[in-house]
Design a protein around this motif. Structure first.
Motif, PDB file in Angstrom:
ATOM      1  N   GLY A  15      -8.015  -5.323   6.746  1.00 37.99           N
ATOM      2  CA  GLY A  15      -6.559  -5.344   6.827  1.00 37.99           C
ATOM      3  C   GLY A  15      -5.991  -6.690   6.451  1.00 37.99           C
ATOM      4  N   TYR A  16      -4.690  -6.680   6.211  1.00 37.27           N
ATOM      5  CA  TYR A  16      -3.946  -7.897   5.913  1.00 37.27           C
ATOM      6  C   TYR A  16      -2.871  -8.095   6.970  1.00 37.27           C
ATOM      7  N   THR A  17      -2.585  -9.344   7.251  1.00 34.85           N
ATOM      8  CA  THR A  17      -1.465  -9.718   8.113  1.00 34.85           C
ATOM      9  C   THR A  17      -0.319 -10.165   7.215  1.00 34.85           C
ATOM     10  N   PHE A  18       0.857  -9.637   7.490  1.00 35.80           N
ATOM     11  CA  PHE A  18       2.068  -9.996   6.757  1.00 35.80           C
ATOM     12  C   PHE A  18       3.058 -10.623   7.735  1.00 35.80           C
ATOM     13  N   THR A  43      -2.088  -0.049  -0.530  1.00 35.03           N
ATOM     14  CA  THR A  43      -1.410  -0.971  -1.442  1.00 35.03           C
ATOM     15  C   THR A  43       0.076  -0.653  -1.605  1.00 35.03           C
ATOM     16  N   GLU A  44       0.448   0.626  -1.518  1.00 31.75           N
ATOM     17  CA  GLU A  44       1.870   0.972  -1.624  1.00 31.75           C
ATOM     18  C   GLU A  44       2.654   0.410  -0.437  1.00 31.75           C
ATOM     19  N   ASN A  45       2.036   0.350   0.737  1.00 32.19           N
ATOM     20  CA  ASN A  45       2.683  -0.257   1.897  1.00 32.19           C
ATOM     21  C   ASN A  45       2.834  -1.765   1.687  1.00 32.19           C
ATOM     22  N   HIS A  46       1.803  -2.404   1.115  1.00 31.63           N
ATOM     23  CA  HIS A  46       1.881  -3.846   0.854  1.00 31.63           C
ATOM     24  C   HIS A  46       3.073  -4.147  -0.050  1.00 31.63           C
ATOM     25  N   ARG A  47       3.216  -3.352  -1.106  1.00 35.59           N
ATOM     26  CA  ARG A  47       4.342  -3.561  -2.028  1.00 35.59           C
ATOM     27  C   ARG A  47       5.677  -3.388  -1.301  1.00 35.59           C
ATOM     28  N   ALA A  48       5.770  -2.381  -0.437  1.00 32.99           N
ATOM     29  CA  ALA A  48       7.018  -2.152   0.307  1.00 32.99           C
ATOM     30  C   ALA A  48       7.321  -3.333   1.234  1.00 32.99           C
ATOM     31  N   PHE A  49       6.304  -3.836   1.921  1.00 34.25           N
ATOM     32  CA  PHE A  49       6.536  -4.958   2.839  1.00 34.25           C
ATOM     33  C   PHE A  49       6.938  -6.214   2.070  1.00 34.25           C
ATOM     34  N   ILE A  50       6.301  -6.458   0.941  1.00 32.19           N
ATOM     35  CA  ILE A  50       6.666  -7.619   0.123  1.00 32.19           C
ATOM     36  C   ILE A  50       8.103  -7.474  -0.368  1.00 32.19           C
ATOM     37  N   ARG A  94       1.773  12.981  12.091  1.00 28.89           N
ATOM     38  CA  ARG A  94       2.166  13.563  10.797  1.00 28.89           C
ATOM     39  C   ARG A  94       2.287  12.480   9.723  1.00 28.89           C
ATOM     40  N   SER A  95       2.937  11.389  10.082  1.00 30.69           N
ATOM     41  CA  SER A  95       3.219  10.331   9.117  1.00 30.69           C
ATOM     42  C   SER A  95       1.980   9.562   8.688  1.00 30.69           C
ATOM     43  N   PHE A  96       0.995   9.463   9.569  1.00 30.69           N
ATOM     44  CA  PHE A  96      -0.215   8.704   9.259  1.00 30.69           C
ATOM     45  C   PHE A  96      -1.350   9.594   8.750  1.00 30.69           C
ATOM     46  N   ALA A  97      -1.148  10.909   8.689  1.00 24.69           N
ATOM     47  CA  ALA A  97      -2.217  11.833   8.302  1.00 24.69           C
ATOM     48  C   ALA A  97      -2.770  11.526   6.909  1.00 24.69           C
ATOM     49  N   PHE A  98      -1.934  11.018   6.009  1.00 27.96           N
ATOM     50  CA  PHE A  98      -2.386  10.726   4.642  1.00 27.96           C
ATOM     51  C   PHE A  98      -3.482   9.665   4.607  1.00 27.96           C
ATOM     52  N   MET A  99      -3.642   8.908   5.691  1.00 26.37           N
ATOM     53  CA  MET A  99      -4.655   7.854   5.735  1.00 26.37           C
ATOM     54  C   MET A  99      -6.057   8.397   5.989  1.00 26.37           C
ATOM     55  N   ASP A 100      -6.143   9.605   6.548  1.00 23.53           N
ATOM     56  CA  ASP A 100      -7.455  10.178   6.854  1.00 23.53           C
ATOM     57  C   ASP A 100      -8.290  10.268   5.581  1.00 23.53           C
ATOM     58  N   GLY A 101      -9.504   9.739   5.651  1.00 18.68           N
ATOM     59  CA  GLY A 101     -10.393   9.737   4.510  1.00 18.68           C
ATOM     60  C   GLY A 101     -10.093   8.648   3.495  1.00 18.68           C
ATOM     61  N   ARG A 102      -9.005   7.914   3.717  1.00 21.21           N
ATOM     62  CA  ARG A 102      -8.612   6.864   2.785  1.00 21.21           C
ATOM     63  C   ARG A 102      -8.888   5.473   3.332  1.00 21.21           C
TER      64      ARG A 102
END
Length: 157
Positions: free
Chosen positions: A142-145, A115-122, A16-24
């Motif tokens: 992908g990026y490694t943080f 990119t929204e995840n990158h901002r959250a992790f930063i 459910r949580s990762f479904a938004f990634m489909d097609g993205r």
């Protein structure tokens, strides 16, 4: 979680949580290949942690000790519970587990498109330290943080 527990609700939460990634994202998320058996293996060989509401998981994280670092995977928060600090709470727990395991770094990976995840992790103290490419791709996917954990203060008291 222990490997003997029913992992079906955890798998459902991640899907459910990762479904938004489909097609993205390209290639598609590894969550499509994730099974309850794989989650049980993660619980046996690493760690699976949940936050629950009325007995149902609303957030989870997989933790895997590696040399000098604790790898954070499958950080997922149910849509209905986002923006309540649950991801930050799980990252805080990951820090506590890393310290308990005498590891000085937290590490995670995020797809380039998120990119929204990158901002959250930063915002949670991570910095981008590398780029990765999935097999068969000649571009960054992908990026490694990483987040360096400061030494714990000693009470000399």
């Amino acid at each position: 979680m222990s490997p003997e527990e029913d992992m079906t609700p955890v798998l459902a939460l991640i899907r459910r949580s990762f479904a938004f990634m489909d097609g993205r994202i390209d290639p598609p998320s590894s969550m499509h290949r994730l099974t309850v058996d794989a989650i049980a293996r993660q619980a046996a060989e690493g760690e699976v942690w949940l936050l629950e509401e009325v007995g149902a998981p609303v957030a989870c994280v997989f933790l895997t000790p590696k040399p000098e670092r604790l790898y954070i995977g499958k950080l997922a928060v149910d849509d209905a519970f986002r923006r309540q600090g649950l991801a930050r709470q799980l990252i805080g727990h990951a820090e506590a587990r890393a310290r308990a395991l005498d590891l000085g770094l937290l590490e995670l990976e995020s797809r380039i498109e998120l990119t929204e995840n990158h901002r959250a992790f930063i915002a949670m103290g991570f910095e981008k330290v590398g780029e990765t490419a999935h097999p068969g791709y000649d571009r960054t996917t992908g990026y490694t943080f990483r987040r360096v954990l400061p030494p714990q203060g000693r009470n000399t008291g």
